[in-house]
Design a protein around this motif. Structure first.
Motif, PDB file in Angstrom:
ATOM      1  N   ILE A   7       0.960  -1.090   0.109  1.00  0.00           N
ATOM      2  CA  ILE A   7       0.033   0.235  -0.098  1.00  0.00           C
ATOM      3  C   ILE A   7       0.741   1.192  -0.179  1.00  0.00           C
ATOM      4  N   LYS A   8       2.062   1.307   0.823  1.00  0.00           N
ATOM      5  CA  LYS A   8       2.783   2.470   0.676  1.00  0.00           C
ATOM      6  C   LYS A   8       3.703   2.626  -0.493  1.00  0.00           C
ATOM      7  N   GLN A   9       4.055   1.374  -0.908  1.00  0.00           N
ATOM      8  CA  GLN A   9       4.801   1.650  -2.086  1.00  0.00           C
ATOM      9  C   GLN A   9       4.001   2.142  -3.637  1.00  0.00           C
ATOM     10  N   GLN A  10       2.947   1.439  -3.496  1.00  0.00           N
ATOM     11  CA  GLN A  10       1.927   1.945  -4.532  1.00  0.00           C
ATOM     12  C   GLN A  10       1.456   3.406  -4.327  1.00  0.00           C
ATOM     13  N   ALA A  11       1.194   4.012  -3.045  1.00  0.00           N
ATOM     14  CA  ALA A  11       0.900   5.333  -2.832  1.00  0.00           C
ATOM     15  C   ALA A  11       2.040   6.336  -3.604  1.00  0.00           C
ATOM     16  N   GLU A  12       3.255   5.871  -3.376  1.00  0.00           N
ATOM     17  CA  GLU A  12       4.516   6.462  -3.990  1.00  0.00           C
ATOM     18  C   GLU A  12       4.208   6.485  -5.556  1.00  0.00           C
ATOM     19  N   ALA A  13       3.846   5.441  -6.067  1.00  0.00           N
ATOM     20  CA  ALA A  13       3.942   5.227  -7.620  1.00  0.00           C
ATOM     21  C   ALA A  13       2.717   6.058  -8.100  1.00  0.00           C
ATOM     22  N   PHE A  14       1.757   6.110  -7.360  1.00  0.00           N
ATOM     23  CA  PHE A  14       0.460   6.997  -7.890  1.00  0.00           C
ATOM     24  C   PHE A  14       0.456   8.223  -7.297  1.00  0.00           C
ATOM     25  N   ASN A  15       1.378   9.037  -6.732  1.00  0.00           N
ATOM     26  CA  ASN A  15       1.851  10.339  -6.070  1.00  0.00           C
ATOM     27  C   ASN A  15       0.708  10.486  -5.233  1.00  0.00           C
ATOM     28  N   ILE A  16       0.488   9.542  -4.301  1.00  0.00           N
ATOM     29  CA  ILE A  16      -0.334   9.668  -3.254  1.00  0.00           C
ATOM     30  C   ILE A  16       0.256  10.121  -1.989  1.00  0.00           C
ATOM     31  N   PRO A  17       0.204  11.207  -1.398  1.00  0.00           N
ATOM     32  CA  PRO A  17       0.854  11.478  -0.406  1.00  0.00           C
ATOM     33  C   PRO A  17       0.940  10.455   0.977  1.00  0.00           C
ATOM     34  N   LEU A  18       1.743   9.961   1.658  1.00  0.00           N
ATOM     35  CA  LEU A  18       1.642   8.974   2.440  1.00  0.00           C
ATOM     36  C   LEU A  18       0.808   9.706   3.820  1.00  0.00           C
ATOM     37  N   ALA A  19       1.140  10.992   3.865  1.00  0.00           N
ATOM     38  CA  ALA A  19       0.124  11.679   4.962  1.00  0.00           C
ATOM     39  C   ALA A  19      -1.041  11.406   4.736  1.00  0.00           C
ATOM     40  N   GLU A  20      -1.563  11.280   3.418  1.00  0.00           N
ATOM     41  CA  GLU A  20      -3.061  11.331   3.259  1.00  0.00           C
ATOM     42  C   GLU A  20      -3.674  10.050   3.663  1.00  0.00           C
ATOM     43  N   LEU A  21      -2.528   8.955   3.800  1.00  0.00           N
ATOM     44  CA  LEU A  21      -3.253   7.685   4.001  1.00  0.00           C
ATOM     45  C   LEU A  21      -3.052   7.252   5.639  1.00  0.00           C
ATOM     46  N   GLY A  22      -2.485   8.162   6.219  1.00  0.00           N
ATOM     47  CA  GLY A  22      -1.832   7.996   7.717  1.00  0.00           C
ATOM     48  C   GLY A  22      -0.631   7.059   7.835  1.00  0.00           C
ATOM     49  N   LEU A  23       0.174   7.057   6.731  1.00  0.00           N
ATOM     50  CA  LEU A  23       1.182   6.185   6.668  1.00  0.00           C
ATOM     51  C   LEU A  23       2.658   6.951   6.941  1.00  0.00           C
ATOM     52  N   GLU A  24       2.516   8.410   6.991  1.00  0.00           N
ATOM     53  CA  GLU A  24       3.650   9.177   6.768  1.00  0.00           C
ATOM     54  C   GLU A  24       4.887   8.922   7.958  1.00  0.00           C
ATOM     55  N   HIS A  25       4.203   8.903   9.103  1.00  0.00           N
ATOM     56  CA  HIS A  25       5.202   8.465  10.226  1.00  0.00           C
ATOM     57  C   HIS A  25       5.175   7.175  10.819  1.00  0.00           C
ATOM     58  N   TYR A  26       4.486   6.316   9.964  1.00  0.00           N
ATOM     59  CA  TYR A  26       4.331   5.096  10.378  1.00  0.00           C
ATOM     60  C   TYR A  26       5.228   4.165  10.338  1.00  0.00           C
ATOM     61  N   ASP A  27       5.652   3.700  11.476  1.00  0.00           N
ATOM     62  CA  ASP A  27       7.067   2.902  11.295  1.00  0.00           C
ATOM     63  C   ASP A  27       6.584   1.242  11.109  1.00  0.00           C
ATOM     64  N   LEU A  28       6.475   0.858   9.986  1.00  0.00           N
ATOM     65  CA  LEU A  28       6.043  -0.467   9.721  1.00  0.00           C
ATOM     66  C   LEU A  28       7.264  -1.601  10.475  1.00  0.00           C
ATOM     67  N   GLU A  29       8.642  -0.958   9.983  1.00  0.00           N
ATOM     68  CA  GLU A  29       9.392  -1.944  10.358  1.00  0.00           C
ATOM     69  C   GLU A  29       9.457  -2.447  11.789  1.00  0.00           C
ATOM     70  N   LYS A  30       8.855  -1.777  12.784  1.00  0.00           N
ATOM     71  CA  LYS A  30       9.105  -2.179  14.025  1.00  0.00           C
ATOM     72  C   LYS A  30       8.179  -3.169  14.250  1.00  0.00           C
ATOM     73  N   PHE A  31       7.450  -3.871  13.314  1.00  0.00           N
ATOM     74  CA  PHE A  31       6.720  -5.058  13.465  1.00  0.00           C
ATOM     75  C   PHE A  31       7.596  -6.195  13.100  1.00  0.00           C
ATOM     76  N   MET A  32       8.950  -5.961  12.487  1.00  0.00           N
ATOM     77  CA  MET A  32       9.528  -6.939  12.032  1.00  0.00           C
ATOM     78  C   MET A  32      10.874  -7.062  12.993  1.00  0.00           C
ATOM     79  N   LYS A  33      10.846  -6.003  13.880  1.00  0.00           N
ATOM     80  CA  LYS A  33      12.009  -6.508  14.918  1.00  0.00           C
ATOM     81  C   LYS A  33      11.911  -7.409  15.685  1.00  0.00           C
ATOM     82  N   ARG A  34      10.956  -8.221  15.744  1.00  0.00           N
ATOM     83  CA  ARG A  34      10.903  -9.232  16.909  1.00  0.00           C
ATOM     84  C   ARG A  34      11.497 -10.565  16.311  1.00  0.00           C
ATOM     85  N   ARG A  35      11.689 -10.542  15.198  1.00  0.00           N
ATOM     86  CA  ARG A  35      12.218 -11.855  14.549  1.00  0.00           C
ATOM     87  C   ARG A  35      13.552 -12.299  14.960  1.00  0.00           C
TER      88      ARG A  35
END
Lengths: 76, 76
Positions: free
Chosen positions: B48-76
């Motif tokens: 969803i994030k990557q596609q937003a960039e491809a479609f010139n949709i600002p991440l802020a509009e989707l509530g993803l601008e300061h959203y740290d997706l990576e934190k969900f992967m740190k537990r591995r």
């Protein structure tokens, strides 16, 4: 391109990607991890369908009108 | 409501639901199935994030601008 049209196009593209992902989860043998991935991809497509109904977005516009999501659950 | 505005609203709502789902995957103990569900929810939000960039949709509009997706992967 009209500013708001991009959201519709984005959404159509996203659904196509997710349908492909879900198809890609079909395997001969499933690990528990595979089943979890498949289940979540299914769940999210199901949310996308339900939300479309809530927003009066025709399923046909999203390529989900005749899409049998349930078939991915029949293997359990 | 302008016809095309609904797609933007739909999308914002969808992202909010998926963020909540991803938060909900955080547990003390994970089964392999849980890890698969979490991974797929993460993957789809990442698309969803990557596609937003491809479609010139600002991440802020989707509530993803300061959203740290990576934190969900740190537990591995």
């Amino acid at each position: 391109m009209m500013e708001n049209v991009k959201y519709k196009l984005y959404l159509q593209d996203l659904v196509a990607i997710l349908k492909e992902r879900l198809e890609g989860t079909m395997k001969e043998e499933y690990s528990e991890f595979d089943l979890g991935m498949q289940m979540e991809c299914y769940n999210i497509l199901d949310i996308i369908k339900q939300q479309a109904e809530a927003f009066n977005i025709p399923l046909a516009e999203l390529g989900l009108e005749h899409y049998d999501l349930e078939k991915f659950m029949k293997r359990r």
